[in-house]
Design an enzyme around this catalytic site. Sequence first.
Site, mmCIF file in Angstrom:
data_model
loop_
_atom_site.group_PDB
_atom_site.id
_atom_site.type_symbol
_atom_site.label_atom_id
_atom_site.label_comp_id
_atom_site.label_asym_id
_atom_site.label_seq_id
_atom_site.Cartn_x
_atom_site.Cartn_y
_atom_site.Cartn_z
ATOM 1 C CB CYS A 579 -0.913 -0.055 1.231
ATOM 2 S SG CYS A 579 -1.436 1.532 1.879
ATOM 3 C CB CYS A 582 1.057 1.298 4.129
ATOM 4 S SG CYS A 582 -0.699 0.901 4.253
#
Length: 783
Positions: A579, A582
């Site tokens: 991600c 992230c």
Amino acid sequence: MYCNIFVLLIIISLSSGEDYYELLGIKRDANDKEIRKAFKKLAVTLHPDKNTNDPEAHNKFVKLTTAYEILKDSETRKKYDIYGEEGLSNGYKAKQYQSWSYYQNQFGIYDDDPQVETLNRHDYNEKVLKSESIWFINFYSPMCSHCHHLAPVWRQVAKELEGVVRIGAVNCEDDWHLCRQINIRSYPTLLYYSRHSTHGVLYTAENTRENIISYVLSRLDVRALPISTSLGKRIIQGLEATEGASLLFICGINRDCFTTEDHLKIAAILNNMVTVRVLRCSDDECDDTIPHDIGVAFQHNNKNMPSDPIFFEDIDDVQILARKVLEQLPEPQDLSEEDFLGIRTRLRSDLNAGWLICFYIGHATQLDVQLKKLPGIIQSINLGKVNCGKYSNLCKGLNVNHYPVWGVLKPGGAFELHHGKDSVHDIASFATESIRATNVHMLSVDEILSIMNNKKDSEAWLVDWFAPWCPPCIRFLPELRKASLHFEPSVVHFGTVDCTVHSTICRQFNIRSYPTAMLVNNSNTNLFSGDKIAASLVEFITEMQNPTVIKLTTDDFHLKLGKKTVDEIWLVDYFAPWCGPCQQLAPQWTLVAKTLQVLPLVHVASVNCELEPSLCSSQGVRSYPTIRLYPTGSKGLNRVALYNGARDSLSILSWVTEFLPVNVKNLNLDNFDDMILQRKEAWLVDFFAPWCHHCIELQPHYNIAAQILEGKVRFAKVNCENYRLLCRKASVRAYPTVMLYFPGQKYSNEYDGSQINTASASKIVRDVETLLSTASRSKRDEL
């Protein structure tokens, strides 16, 4: 900054549907100069001033300017390359664009000059402050008329002093960060940097060619040495060999031996390689042995016997003479495959001086004139060359796939190829850095597979996957070398993988962007997503070796959080490694953990939802990253707070510290006197303004300090925007101002406390404890 392989993914993610690289008509691997050149070319044709009949001209040019502003800066370009426009915080807004004439006549005065090197904040430290070179740099603004008047003079100076000093320029309109850092206050500002200087010396004389060149030559640390007539004659006759190679200027009434300034220029160009001598004699003294039309002679260094001198005739240009002399210098040592392997074997067993080696095909002397300067720059490094036409197997095994290319054999036996510019100074910098970085290895296929398949069980490796055509990759390599100096090989090795050579392996391990750096340790692989600088890399490796962020798994999640006491706070990041947001959050999350580790009651953790899908599912995590806080006052997982703010460390810390048990009291005109001036305990008061960024930065550290000093000092704050009279009475003249008020002390109409340094929570705590200790000793002395 990154260079992405899958351009289509980025284009799809753009909210505007337009790719910035396509807008400028450049490739994704374009360097800074190519970006600037492309924008200038488009700006002078697409500017609204030139397209008054097009109602969309303004909007089009704003898009074009935005694309340029984003791509010219490495930080914003990195975010754009990875995440598209969504990765740019708060939506990037371009600066107000200039008039058409600005881009036509003033945009980057020295951008296209071959002798003037345009510098920026990304290369200033390495190229200038840490270099072996002497620099003279022009800090200018394209908006400044005096800068334009100086430009032709500066170009002429650069041409005349080529090889003597390095002439640079910094556009302070584009690189105002650097100019502000150096404290440039007017344009043009000319600064002279001697070797290894940490700051430049201001040039204050008149900006004429003669004055500038005279100033530079007067500051050089080289000299043209005088020589006696008798010794000069013996050298010219070949009867005596000098120590090392010598260039002899024979000066007389009817002889052309260049000027005194030229002697200094030649001495600087040939520094540490050739001794420059000046023989001054009358015609009567020299004509009997030296023909009157000879003004310059060169003698080889020959250890066995005097060598015949070489006479240079009909040369009246310093650069041509320097080139002729360089042509006479010896070439680097030819190495066979056996020589190369023998040197590498010896280096593996000892720490002798490393080797800089040129790999070539054909006749290597095409390189020699420029690169024969290398011995004068890197005197402690051995030089050699390998003919890849003869030793193709050796070159193939070393991943040499274009010519010429330079590589380094390091003490300890590691090998690394040079990627980047091929100027003599860039090659010298590479050689010096690479030989120091003995723990950086260019990985072979077998080594890559062994590391990635976890066969080297006891060794940790930081692997950098890169492409030589990718500018961010080239900038990251020196940072990787610098980071390697902080770690012993027993802790972590550093390896590089050229994905243009090992494309199959890079695809096999799903490398999607360049550069990609990862720490591989046994079965664990951690992706580095911080800024591509040495300090961030060192911090990342240190964090991975000794983590401050607790990694929770299914096995221990309920054991730790399920048994959370009412006095504890747990802060948890639920993430997925693939991600993008992230990855952006990861270094910020580490910074949050490091800041909060001074508080035993706070635990910062993370859960990898790709490895622990059932755990994340059971906790109802449906998007990444998800940040949750389990506060004091509750046991286990009974209560939870969800974070939905900006994902930077300051914003997260400000949110987290609001949940800390010790509260900071809000003061106003009604309660300040009762609380502070008529108290029996010490108070620390933060006078702030809500619009002040430094005040916002201080807030979480102030709250953390309140927890550490509980029981010793009470904490309070005053909003000076709402209570200006109170702040004036407290003699607050800047924000934030933090004052310590002692108990039992008398005050005048203007409240007078002891001011505290507010750099961080630990600094606040140290200053307060020092002041309390001093006050306590003072009271005992009075008694």
